[in-house]
Write a protein that holds these residues in place. Structure first.
Motif, PDB file in Angstrom:
ATOM      1  N   PRO A   1     -25.825  64.865  51.570  1.00  0.00           N
ATOM      2  CA  PRO A   1     -25.860  64.510  52.988  1.00  0.00           C
ATOM      3  C   PRO A   1     -25.569  65.684  53.914  1.00  0.00           C
ATOM      4  O   PRO A   1     -26.004  65.680  55.064  1.00  0.00           O
ATOM      5  N   VAL A   2     -24.838  66.691  53.447  1.00  0.00           N
ATOM      6  CA  VAL A   2     -24.543  67.838  54.303  1.00  0.00           C
ATOM      7  C   VAL A   2     -25.831  68.576  54.663  1.00  0.00           C
ATOM      8  O   VAL A   2     -26.043  68.975  55.820  1.00  0.00           O
ATOM      9  N   THR A   3     -26.705  68.778  53.675  1.00  0.00           N
ATOM     10  CA  THR A   3     -27.992  69.415  53.968  1.00  0.00           C
ATOM     11  C   THR A   3     -28.805  68.565  54.930  1.00  0.00           C
ATOM     12  O   THR A   3     -29.464  69.094  55.844  1.00  0.00           O
ATOM     13  N   ALA A   4     -28.787  67.258  54.745  1.00  0.00           N
ATOM     14  CA  ALA A   4     -29.511  66.372  55.664  1.00  0.00           C
ATOM     15  C   ALA A   4     -28.968  66.509  57.081  1.00  0.00           C
ATOM     16  O   ALA A   4     -29.740  66.578  58.050  1.00  0.00           O
ATOM     17  N   CYS A   5     -27.654  66.551  57.221  1.00  0.00           N
ATOM     18  CA  CYS A   5     -27.057  66.690  58.554  1.00  0.00           C
ATOM     19  C   CYS A   5     -27.398  68.049  59.178  1.00  0.00           C
ATOM     20  O   CYS A   5     -27.611  68.148  60.393  1.00  0.00           O
TER      21      CYS A   5
ATOM     22  N   SER B   1     -31.144  56.581  54.837  1.00  0.00           N
ATOM     23  CA  SER B   1     -29.702  56.830  54.954  1.00  0.00           C
ATOM     24  C   SER B   1     -28.997  55.658  55.610  1.00  0.00           C
ATOM     25  O   SER B   1     -27.949  55.842  56.237  1.00  0.00           O
ATOM     26  N   SER B   2     -29.523  54.478  55.462  1.00  0.00           N
ATOM     27  CA  SER B   2     -28.943  53.312  56.143  1.00  0.00           C
ATOM     28  C   SER B   2     -27.527  53.015  55.675  1.00  0.00           C
ATOM     29  O   SER B   2     -26.739  52.413  56.417  1.00  0.00           O
ATOM     30  N   ASP B   3     -27.182  53.450  54.455  1.00  0.00           N
ATOM     31  CA  ASP B   3     -25.834  53.188  53.933  1.00  0.00           C
ATOM     32  C   ASP B   3     -24.977  54.452  53.907  1.00  0.00           C
ATOM     33  O   ASP B   3     -23.915  54.460  53.274  1.00  0.00           O
ATOM     34  N   GLU B   4     -25.423  55.524  54.564  1.00  0.00           N
ATOM     35  CA  GLU B   4     -24.664  56.778  54.620  1.00  0.00           C
ATOM     36  C   GLU B   4     -24.274  57.052  56.068  1.00  0.00           C
ATOM     37  O   GLU B   4     -25.066  57.574  56.850  1.00  0.00           O
ATOM     38  N   PRO B   5     -23.057  56.712  56.463  1.00  0.00           N
ATOM     39  CA  PRO B   5     -22.674  56.831  57.874  1.00  0.00           C
ATOM     40  C   PRO B   5     -22.679  58.269  58.390  1.00  0.00           C
ATOM     41  O   PRO B   5     -22.895  58.489  59.581  1.00  0.00           O
ATOM     42  N   SER B   6     -22.458  59.266  57.525  1.00  0.00           N
ATOM     43  CA  SER B   6     -22.428  60.645  58.023  1.00  0.00           C
ATOM     44  C   SER B   6     -23.796  61.077  58.531  1.00  0.00           C
ATOM     45  O   SER B   6     -23.896  61.803  59.539  1.00  0.00           O
ATOM     46  N   VAL B   7     -24.853  60.628  57.871  1.00  0.00           N
ATOM     47  CA  VAL B   7     -26.197  60.984  58.325  1.00  0.00           C
ATOM     48  C   VAL B   7     -26.565  60.196  59.573  1.00  0.00           C
ATOM     49  O   VAL B   7     -27.173  60.740  60.508  1.00  0.00           O
TER      50      VAL B   7
END
Length: 456
Positions: free
Chosen positions: A310-314, A368-374
């Motif tokens: 997720p860090v790369t996605a952000c 990313s519906s279940d990944e709040p950081s994204v």
């Protein structure tokens, strides 16, 4: 030059030389140089003869070593390149491969290696018996051998840097930023009024070939419309997939009383077809959306179960945030192009803010519906865009604000119910900050306790 007429020479990838061109030219030049330098054979004891202090056997051995080692390192370079292409395709995006196929560093390294091999072998073949040696050619061969080693070391350092996902995103960011500056006029630039003729009075021009539209030659289109005294509205934009037979343009007579034009009879259809440059892949020169597509691909691939980064996605979302803010200061939509007399002859469509927001948010918010950081990163991006929309204002400010609000609502609707209360509260808080930025309450939009609304 009129402010709406994009007459810049395209710099698309299709116009750049293929991978084999530079090495072929380098090898040809090396062969010619070996033939010429073979004629320079100073007598022993003279000044130039000191360029090669050894004898004939030493010269032959040196040339063989240089040629063999150059072939070896050329094979190593190609092997590293193949591995690089495989990693970039599997872990990031297959649309990034075009960077490596046209990498100038790779071309330069292969050129040096091929030139070294050809020069060493040619010098070895032409070196005949006699008391004197082609000392200049031998000296140059030894220099090329050292240059080959240095080029390979530099190439390995270059590939290691290019393999970093941060470097790939930065290159895409810069490329897309340049495209935005070239393709979209500033909001405060003077705007021409385009005519709005009756659709039934226009003649449809169908596509004659299929492919992605890479670039539109507006200068050729304006010249064509001026020659036939017509008005042309293009129906496709760079990045669109064109299928043969589908309509790509409509042509009207400038005078509504005139008969409907016949583009096939007066050569207009052929000129329009030539001005719409297509290919089998998209290129970034006039296609701003292609940069967003590559960044979105990287973000989506990072969120795949096999990678789960997720860090790369952000980080990719952060790059798209800056590009969206730049777009907020530009005029989007149709672009009119005038001739020398100030008459609008051609209108080329372009994408609006909703398209870019759907492109930047659509796939990523679903994956990313279940990944709040994204989800939070997407809302941070919208907060930055909302602040820019409020700052730019203008006649389109209300419509742009509505698009930002719509994108935020879609993100909130996508959030999975499995997200915990604390994480969900963070996402809801950022959604409220988006609305605050749209209202101009920037202190409320950006104030936080310890950087939690800016950091990943």
């Amino acid at each position: 030059m009129k402010p709406f007429q994009r007459n810049r020479k395209p710099r698309s990838v299709s116009s750049r030389s293929p991978l084999w061109v530079w090495p072929t030219l380098g090898g040809t030049g090396a062969l010619a140089a070996a033939i010429l330098l073979d004629q320079i054979r100073p007598r022993r004891g003279t000044g130039p003869a000191s360029l090669w202090p050894g004898g004939r056997d030493a010269a032959s051995s040196m040339l063989q070593v240089v040629a063999t080692s150059s072939v070896t390192v050329a094979t190593l370079s190609l092997s590293v390149t193949v591995v690089t292409l495989q990693l970039a395709s599997q872990q990031f995006s297959p649309r990034l491969l075009r960077r490596y196929a046209h990498d100038p560093v790779l071309k330069a390294v292969l050129t040096v290696l091929i030139a070294t091999v050809v020069f060493a072998l040619a010098t070895l073949a032409f070196m005949r018996s006699g008391p004197s040696l082609p000392v200049v050619a031998l000296f140059l061969a030894s220099v090329l051998g050292v240059a080959s080693l240095a080029s390979v070391l530099g190439f390995l350092n270059h590939i290691i840097r290019r393999l970093r996902v941060d470097s790939m995103m930065l290159d895409t960011h810069r490329e897309t930023g340049d495209a935005i500056r070239r393709c979209h006029p500033a909001r405060d630039a003077p705007s021409a009024h385009a005519p709005d003729p009756e659709p039934v009075r226009g003649a449809v021009v169908p596509a004659r070939r299929s492919g992605f539209l890479r670039a539109v030659d507006t200068r050729a289109l304006v010249a064509c419309a001026r020659r036939t005294d017509t008005f042309v509205r293009i129906g496709v934009r760079p990045g669109d997939l064109i299928v043969a037979g589908n309509p790509v343009a409509v042509v009207w007579a400038r005078d509504p009383a005139d008969r409907i034009p016949d583009p096939g009879a007066d050569g207009t259809a052929e000129e329009i077809e030539a001005a719409l440059r297509t290919g089998f892949e998209r290129t970034p020169d006039q296609d701003v959306a292609f940069g967003f597509r590559q960044l979105e691909d990287i973000a989506v691939k990072a969120m795949s179960p096999g990678i789960n980064d997720p860090v790369t996605a952000c980080t990719a979302v952060g790059h798209m945030a800056d590009l969206l803010v730049r777009l907020a200061g530009r005029r989007l939509g149709d672009v009119p192009h005038e001739d020398e007399d100030g008459t609008v002859r051609v209108v080329v469509p372009d994408r609006d803010l909703r398209y870019y927001l759907d492109l930047a948010c659509g796939q990523l918010r679903r994956y990313s519906s279940d990944e709040p950081s994204v989800l939070a990163a997407l809302l941070r991006m919208l907060r930055d865009l909302a602040a820019a929309v409020h700052r730019e204002g203008g006649e389109d400010g209300g419509a742009d604000a509505a698009e930002v609000r719509r994108a935020a609502e879609l993100i909130m609707d996508t959030m999975d119910s499995s997200v915990g209360p604390a994480d969900a509260a963070q996402v809801h808080d950022l959604n409220g900050r988006v609305l605050a930025a749209l209202e101009g309450r920037l202190l409320d939009a950006y104030a936080d306790r310890s950087g939690e609304t800016r950091s990943v």
